[in-house]
Design an enzyme around this catalytic site. Structure first.
Site, PDB file in Angstrom:
ATOM      1  N   ASP A  84      -3.313   2.360  -5.787  1.00 62.38           N
ATOM      2  CA  ASP A  84      -2.186   2.468  -4.871  1.00 62.38           C
ATOM      3  C   ASP A  84      -2.058   1.288  -3.907  1.00 62.38           C
ATOM      4  O   ASP A  84      -1.290   1.352  -2.956  1.00 62.38           O
ATOM      5  CB  ASP A  84      -2.274   3.768  -4.067  1.00 62.38           C
ATOM      6  N   GLU A  85      -2.764   0.200  -4.161  1.00 65.23           N
ATOM      7  CA  GLU A  85      -2.613  -0.962  -3.280  1.00 65.23           C
ATOM      8  C   GLU A  85      -2.970  -2.251  -4.017  1.00 65.23           C
ATOM      9  O   GLU A  85      -3.777  -2.255  -4.951  1.00 65.23           O
ATOM     10  CB  GLU A  85      -3.466  -0.820  -2.017  1.00 65.23           C
ATOM     11  N   ASP A 116       0.849  -1.194   0.000  1.00 60.90           N
ATOM     12  CA  ASP A 116       0.000   0.000   0.000  1.00 60.90           C
ATOM     13  C   ASP A 116       0.884   1.243   0.000  1.00 60.90           C
ATOM     14  O   ASP A 116       1.632   1.491   0.959  1.00 60.90           O
ATOM     15  CB  ASP A 116      -0.900  -0.022   1.239  1.00 60.90           C
TER      16      ASP A 116
END
Length: 413
Positions: free
Chosen positions: A107-108, A17
């Site tokens: 983003d993860e 993350d």
């Protein structure tokens, strides 16, 4: 014959993350912002750097409230193209690490690194390499959590933030999980947390001790069973690749200034234009249109309508969305509106549409629209023009001179 799923021997599911993704990209690209509190987005905070989070700023938070908490914050406009490029670079590293990558957002992601011991080392070694490569090759901080389940890996990355690495070793899951506050569990929002607090339940261990029957009585059978299983670190889900989303959507923060009906309708038109293009690019059709509202007191509401037949046509979605907005306008006039969003749900592949008679009419929001040929040709022409000359090369008349912001980056549909 019943096949039992064998428990993993290693903490080989990783959750990676990126830390304060948008703000970190801004600090990476502008050295003057490093070490300073940064807010991305002015009307509503889309992201805050950890320097701003230390002052109590969170997203989404109204810009004026964030600036009261952090008056020296630097406010920057979002640059979604830069965020999308950074996301692609990071996901290239993920896919270079293991073929089993499940993107959750830009983003993860979850990564299954089981069976890579002889090639890449232990899960701890692999996570260390990922963090080093993202820092060296992309210039961004990233936190990685690892465990034998997806749920616990995500909890580990949240506990390990910022810019950390935390692997929950096999056999230590409950000793790690039980002291944590109940809000760490998936499905525990403010309302559920308040109910648990009123019942004297503060930690994950308290949930486990309370028992499933009492939890079901307190929260309902579905939520009770779900949270009790998580409190025992039970999560059998695998990391899945190639998953497609069940819905696509977009929303616009509007601020607290008064908005006319024409302003709100123009916002809906801008959202539908972009969602229609995304739907056709993904070669999918939707059956349900959902209008999402946030009022001046920050409470939320939704309105939805299911279409007689699935579609990817902009004019059909537009008519449906306008109808939902018209129905909601009396409530908006009474309570104000600070956010307007639209989701297209019940998605299917485009080739799943079954043609029905008659072919020359469409039923839209209870009325009959012009034949599909005109709408399809218009959508195709506008899509081609935008791909060749840019998104704003052709637009609806109602949107001329209006700025409705950029679309947030997202995983491919």
């Amino acid at each position: 014959m019943r096949v039992e799923r064998r428990e993993r021997e290693e903490a080989s599911i990783l959750h990676a993350d990126l830390d304060s993704f948008y703000a970190s990209v801004e600090q990476r690209d502008d050295p003057a912002l490093r070490g300073r509190p940064v807010l991305v987005g002015g009307g509503v905070v889309l992201a805050a750097s950890y320097e701003a989070k230390a002052r109590g700023v969170r997203s989404p938070m109204p810009g004026h409230a964030a600036r009261r908490l952090c008056p020296d914050a630097v406010v920057v406009r979002p640059r979604f193209d830069a965020y999308m490029e950074a996301s692609r670079e990071v996901f290239d590293i993920f896919h270079d690490t293991t073929p089993v990558v499940e993107g959750i957002s830009v983003d993860e992601a979850f990564l299954d690194v089981g069976g890579l011991g002889r090639v890449s080392g232990s899960p701890q070694d692999i996570a260390t390499t990922i963090r080093r490569r993202v820092r060296d090759e992309v210039g961004l901080p990233i936190t990685v959590g690892g465990a034998r389940s997806k749920f616990l890996a995500k909890v580990a990355s949240a506990v390990g933030k910022p810019d950390g690495l935390l692997i929950v070793a096999p056999g230590t899951e409950l000793s790690f999980l039980h002291p944590l506050p109940v809000r760490r569990l998936w499905g525990v929002g403010p309302v559920t947390e308040a109910k648990l607090h009123d019942a004297g339940v503060e930690t994950v261990g308290d949930i486990a001790a309370l028992g499933q029957r009492a939890l079901c009585s307190l929260l309902g059978p579905g939520a009770g069973r779900h949270l009790f299983a998580l409190s025992l670190a039970q999560d059998p889900r695998r990391v899945e690749t190639g998953k497609r989303r069940h819905s696509i959507g977009s929303q616009r923060a509007l601020g607290r200034r008064p908005k006319s009906g024409s302003d709100l309708e123009a916002t809906i038109v801008a959202i539908v234009e972009r969602l229609g293009k995304r739907l056709r690019t993904a070669e999918r059709v939707c059956r349900t249109v959902v209008l999402r509202l946030r009022f001046d007191d920050f409470t939320r509401a939704t309105r939805s309508r299911t279409l007689p037949e699935p579609t990817d046509r902009t004019d059909i979605v537009m008519a449906t969305a306008r109808g939902l907005l018209a129905e909601a306008m009396p409530t908006i006039r009474d309570r104000g509106c600070t956010l307007l969003g639209l989701s297209l749900t019940n998605l299917d592949p485009r080739d799943s549409i079954q043609l029905t008679l008659p072919f020359d009419t469409d039923r839209v929001a209870g009325s009959v629209s012009s034949g599909p040929g005109v709408g399809v040709r218009l959508d195709t022409t506008m899509d081609l023009l935008r791909e060749r000359f840019g998104r704003d090369s052709v637009t609806r008349a109602v949107l001329i001179g209006r700025d409705h912001g950029d679309d947030a980056p997202m995983l491919p549909d």
